[in-house]
Design a protein around this motif. Structure first.
Motif, PDB file in Angstrom:
ATOM      1  N   MET A   1       0.824  -1.178   0.000  1.00  0.00           N
ATOM      2  CA  MET A   1       0.000   0.000   0.000  1.00  0.00           C
ATOM      3  C   MET A   1       0.870   1.244   0.000  1.00  0.00           C
ATOM      4  SD  MET A   1      -3.322   0.163   2.438  1.00  0.00           S
ATOM      5  CE  MET A   1      -3.621  -1.554   2.713  1.00  0.00           C
ATOM      6  N   ALA A   2       0.439   2.238  -0.729  1.00  0.00           N
ATOM      7  CA  ALA A   2       1.193   3.483  -0.815  1.00  0.00           C
ATOM      8  C   ALA A   2       1.217   4.178   0.550  1.00  0.00           C
ATOM      9  CB  ALA A   2       0.549   4.398  -1.850  1.00  0.00           C
ATOM     10  N   PRO A   3       2.300   4.881   0.854  1.00  0.00           N
ATOM     11  CA  PRO A   3       2.408   5.563   2.145  1.00  0.00           C
ATOM     12  C   PRO A   3       1.231   6.489   2.428  1.00  0.00           C
ATOM     13  CG  PRO A   3       4.511   5.620   1.021  1.00  0.00           C
ATOM     14  CD  PRO A   3       3.517   5.031   0.059  1.00  0.00           C
ATOM     15  N   GLU A   4       0.747   7.185   1.394  1.00  0.00           N
ATOM     16  CA  GLU A   4      -0.361   8.107   1.622  1.00  0.00           C
ATOM     17  C   GLU A   4      -1.632   7.381   2.071  1.00  0.00           C
ATOM     18  OE1 GLU A   4       0.146   7.829  -2.968  1.00  0.00           O
ATOM     19  OE2 GLU A   4       1.416   7.777  -1.196  1.00  0.00           O
ATOM     20  N   ILE A   5      -1.817   6.159   1.626  1.00  0.00           N
ATOM     21  CA  ILE A   5      -2.979   5.377   2.065  1.00  0.00           C
ATOM     22  C   ILE A   5      -2.773   4.904   3.497  1.00  0.00           C
ATOM     23  CG2 ILE A   5      -4.323   3.275   1.664  1.00  0.00           C
ATOM     24  CD1 ILE A   5      -3.717   3.610  -1.321  1.00  0.00           C
ATOM     25  N   LEU A   6      -1.566   4.389   3.786  1.00  0.00           N
ATOM     26  CA  LEU A   6      -1.273   3.932   5.150  1.00  0.00           C
ATOM     27  C   LEU A   6      -1.421   5.041   6.177  1.00  0.00           C
ATOM     28  CD1 LEU A   6       1.831   1.658   4.514  1.00  0.00           C
ATOM     29  CD2 LEU A   6      -0.423   0.922   5.276  1.00  0.00           C
ATOM     30  N   LEU A   7      -1.145   6.270   5.770  1.00  0.00           N
ATOM     31  CA  LEU A   7      -1.216   7.417   6.678  1.00  0.00           C
ATOM     32  C   LEU A   7      -2.582   8.110   6.641  1.00  0.00           C
ATOM     33  CD1 LEU A   7       2.339   8.876   6.019  1.00  0.00           C
ATOM     34  CD2 LEU A   7       1.569   7.538   7.994  1.00  0.00           C
ATOM     35  N   ASP A   8      -3.560   7.466   5.994  1.00  0.00           N
ATOM     36  CA  ASP A   8      -4.924   8.021   5.894  1.00  0.00           C
ATOM     37  C   ASP A   8      -4.949   9.421   5.311  1.00  0.00           C
ATOM     38  OD1 ASP A   8      -6.199   5.733   6.933  1.00  0.00           O
ATOM     39  OD2 ASP A   8      -5.714   6.358   8.978  1.00  0.00           O
ATOM     40  N   MET A   9      -4.104   9.654   4.331  1.00  0.00           N
ATOM     41  CA  MET A   9      -4.057  10.943   3.648  1.00  0.00           C
ATOM     42  C   MET A   9      -4.840  10.828   2.342  1.00  0.00           C
ATOM     43  SD  MET A   9       0.004  11.706   4.228  1.00  0.00           S
ATOM     44  CE  MET A   9       0.015  13.128   3.163  1.00  0.00           C
ATOM     45  N   PRO A  10      -5.250  11.951   1.760  1.00  0.00           N
ATOM     46  CA  PRO A  10      -5.915  11.880   0.452  1.00  0.00           C
ATOM     47  C   PRO A  10      -4.961  11.246  -0.574  1.00  0.00           C
ATOM     48  CG  PRO A  10      -6.040  14.094   1.370  1.00  0.00           C
ATOM     49  CD  PRO A  10      -5.125  13.318   2.253  1.00  0.00           C
ATOM     50  N   TYR A  11      -5.525  10.488  -1.505  1.00  0.00           N
ATOM     51  CA  TYR A  11      -4.678   9.857  -2.523  1.00  0.00           C
ATOM     52  C   TYR A  11      -5.416   9.819  -3.849  1.00  0.00           C
ATOM     53  CZ  TYR A  11      -7.433   5.665  -1.494  1.00  0.00           C
ATOM     54  OH  TYR A  11      -8.456   4.780  -1.313  1.00  0.00           O
ATOM     55  N   ASP A  12      -4.656   9.581  -4.910  1.00  0.00           N
ATOM     56  CA  ASP A  12      -5.223   9.496  -6.245  1.00  0.00           C
ATOM     57  C   ASP A  12      -4.598   8.308  -6.970  1.00  0.00           C
ATOM     58  OD1 ASP A  12      -2.675  10.353  -6.882  1.00  0.00           O
ATOM     59  OD2 ASP A  12      -3.276  12.391  -7.382  1.00  0.00           O
ATOM     60  N   THR A  13      -4.615   8.328  -8.275  1.00  0.00           N
ATOM     61  CA  THR A  13      -4.119   7.185  -9.046  1.00  0.00           C
ATOM     62  C   THR A  13      -2.614   6.958  -8.905  1.00  0.00           C
ATOM     63  OG1 THR A  13      -3.913   8.587 -11.001  1.00  0.00           O
ATOM     64  CG2 THR A  13      -5.949   7.319 -10.773  1.00  0.00           C
ATOM     65  N   THR A  14      -1.887   7.937  -8.385  1.00  0.00           N
ATOM     66  CA  THR A  14      -0.453   7.703  -8.189  1.00  0.00           C
ATOM     67  C   THR A  14      -0.205   6.609  -7.152  1.00  0.00           C
ATOM     68  OG1 THR A  14      -0.283   9.500  -6.586  1.00  0.00           O
ATOM     69  CG2 THR A  14       0.241  10.030  -8.884  1.00  0.00           C
TER      70      THR A  14
ATOM     71  N   ASP B   1      -1.666   3.837  -7.251  1.00  0.00           N
ATOM     72  CA  ASP B   1      -1.620   2.616  -8.059  1.00  0.00           C
ATOM     73  C   ASP B   1      -0.220   2.373  -8.614  1.00  0.00           C
ATOM     74  OD1 ASP B   1      -4.343   2.231  -7.636  1.00  0.00           O
ATOM     75  OD2 ASP B   1      -4.896   3.306  -9.452  1.00  0.00           O
ATOM     76  N   TYR B   2       0.495   3.443  -8.950  1.00  0.00           N
ATOM     77  CA  TYR B   2       1.873   3.291  -9.413  1.00  0.00           C
ATOM     78  C   TYR B   2       2.734   2.688  -8.310  1.00  0.00           C
ATOM     79  CZ  TYR B   2       0.779   6.212 -13.450  1.00  0.00           C
ATOM     80  OH  TYR B   2       0.253   6.719 -14.598  1.00  0.00           O
ATOM     81  N   PHE B   3       2.511   3.123  -7.079  1.00  0.00           N
ATOM     82  CA  PHE B   3       3.260   2.563  -5.951  1.00  0.00           C
ATOM     83  C   PHE B   3       2.967   1.064  -5.847  1.00  0.00           C
ATOM     84  CE2 PHE B   3       4.392   1.558  -1.625  1.00  0.00           C
ATOM     85  CZ  PHE B   3       5.508   2.344  -1.393  1.00  0.00           C
ATOM     86  N   SER B   4       1.688   0.696  -5.962  1.00  0.00           N
ATOM     87  CA  SER B   4       1.320  -0.723  -5.901  1.00  0.00           C
ATOM     88  C   SER B   4       1.982  -1.513  -7.022  1.00  0.00           C
ATOM     89  CB  SER B   4      -0.198  -0.878  -5.982  1.00  0.00           C
ATOM     90  OG  SER B   4      -0.810  -0.274  -4.867  1.00  0.00           O
ATOM     91  N   LEU B   5       2.055  -0.923  -8.209  1.00  0.00           N
ATOM     92  CA  LEU B   5       2.732  -1.595  -9.320  1.00  0.00           C
ATOM     93  C   LEU B   5       4.214  -1.801  -8.998  1.00  0.00           C
ATOM     94  CD1 LEU B   5       2.707  -2.784 -12.152  1.00  0.00           C
ATOM     95  CD2 LEU B   5       2.991  -0.455 -13.051  1.00  0.00           C
ATOM     96  N   GLY B   6       4.834  -0.816  -8.371  1.00  0.00           N
ATOM     97  CA  GLY B   6       6.223  -0.963  -7.955  1.00  0.00           C
ATOM     98  C   GLY B   6       6.399  -2.116  -6.971  1.00  0.00           C
ATOM     99  N   LEU B   7       5.446  -2.263  -6.051  1.00  0.00           N
ATOM    100  CA  LEU B   7       5.497  -3.378  -5.095  1.00  0.00           C
ATOM    101  C   LEU B   7       5.407  -4.715  -5.824  1.00  0.00           C
ATOM    102  CD1 LEU B   7       3.137  -2.058  -2.264  1.00  0.00           C
ATOM    103  CD2 LEU B   7       5.637  -2.143  -2.234  1.00  0.00           C
TER     104      LEU B   7
END
Length: 158
Positions: free
Chosen positions: A1-14, A16-22
């Motif tokens: 999960m992208a850091p912004e999601i883990l930190l309960d911050m607003p997020y967008d399609t970027t 998904d790029y983090f998830s692709l990197g994982l």
């Protein structure tokens, strides 16, 4: 999960790029770059936001660069780094126009999965050994002919 999601911050399609990197990292290295089984949520958040990813010394530098772009912790910088990703050296040979036509044949071969009978006792040792020492047939290996990276663990088995 992208850091912004883990930190309960607003997020967008970027995110998904983090998830692709994982996913790419796990495909290349065979393990998650940050998390391990049994980690607390607090530790996961700290590691995903503060730690750096370790890459095998023998990993293709172009692949390392590709993954680093996807795993950038700042969503704004991540967006900038992946904006021209189709021209990246690691994936520049992909025929994007052909893929976008929707006519590219998917890889449909799946290894047969045998479901055990419902009331059969299964030993943990049997489950843990499934797939170990299991090499692909030459026909299966051809499906990955265009890949330029082989994990160290697989090379040792060959």
């Amino acid at each position: 999960m992208a850091p912004e999601i883990l930190l309960d911050m607003p997020y967008d399609t970027t995110a998904d790029y983090f998830s692709l990197g994982l996913i790419i990292y796990r495909m290349a290295v065979g393990k998650h770059p940050y998390f391990r089984i049994g980690m607390t949520t607090k530790k996961m958040k700290r590691i995903a936001t503060e730690s750096t990813v370790k890459y095998p010394k023998n990993m293709d530098p172009a692949l390392v660069d590709l993954i680093k772009r996807f795993l950038e912790k700042s969503p704004d910088l991540r967006y900038q780094l992946v904006s021209e990703i189709r021209n990246h050296p690691f994936i520049r040979n992909i025929d994007w126009a052909y893929l976008e036509t929707g006519t590219a044949a998917p890889i449909t071969y799946l290894r047969p999965y045998l479901e055990p009978p419902v009331h059969q006792r299964i030993e943990l040792a049997d489950i843990m050994s499934m797939g170990q020492g299991f090499l692909l047939t030459s026909e299966e290996q051809e499906l990955f002919g265009q890949f330029s990276y082989t994990s160290e663990r697989l090379r040792l088995q060959m």
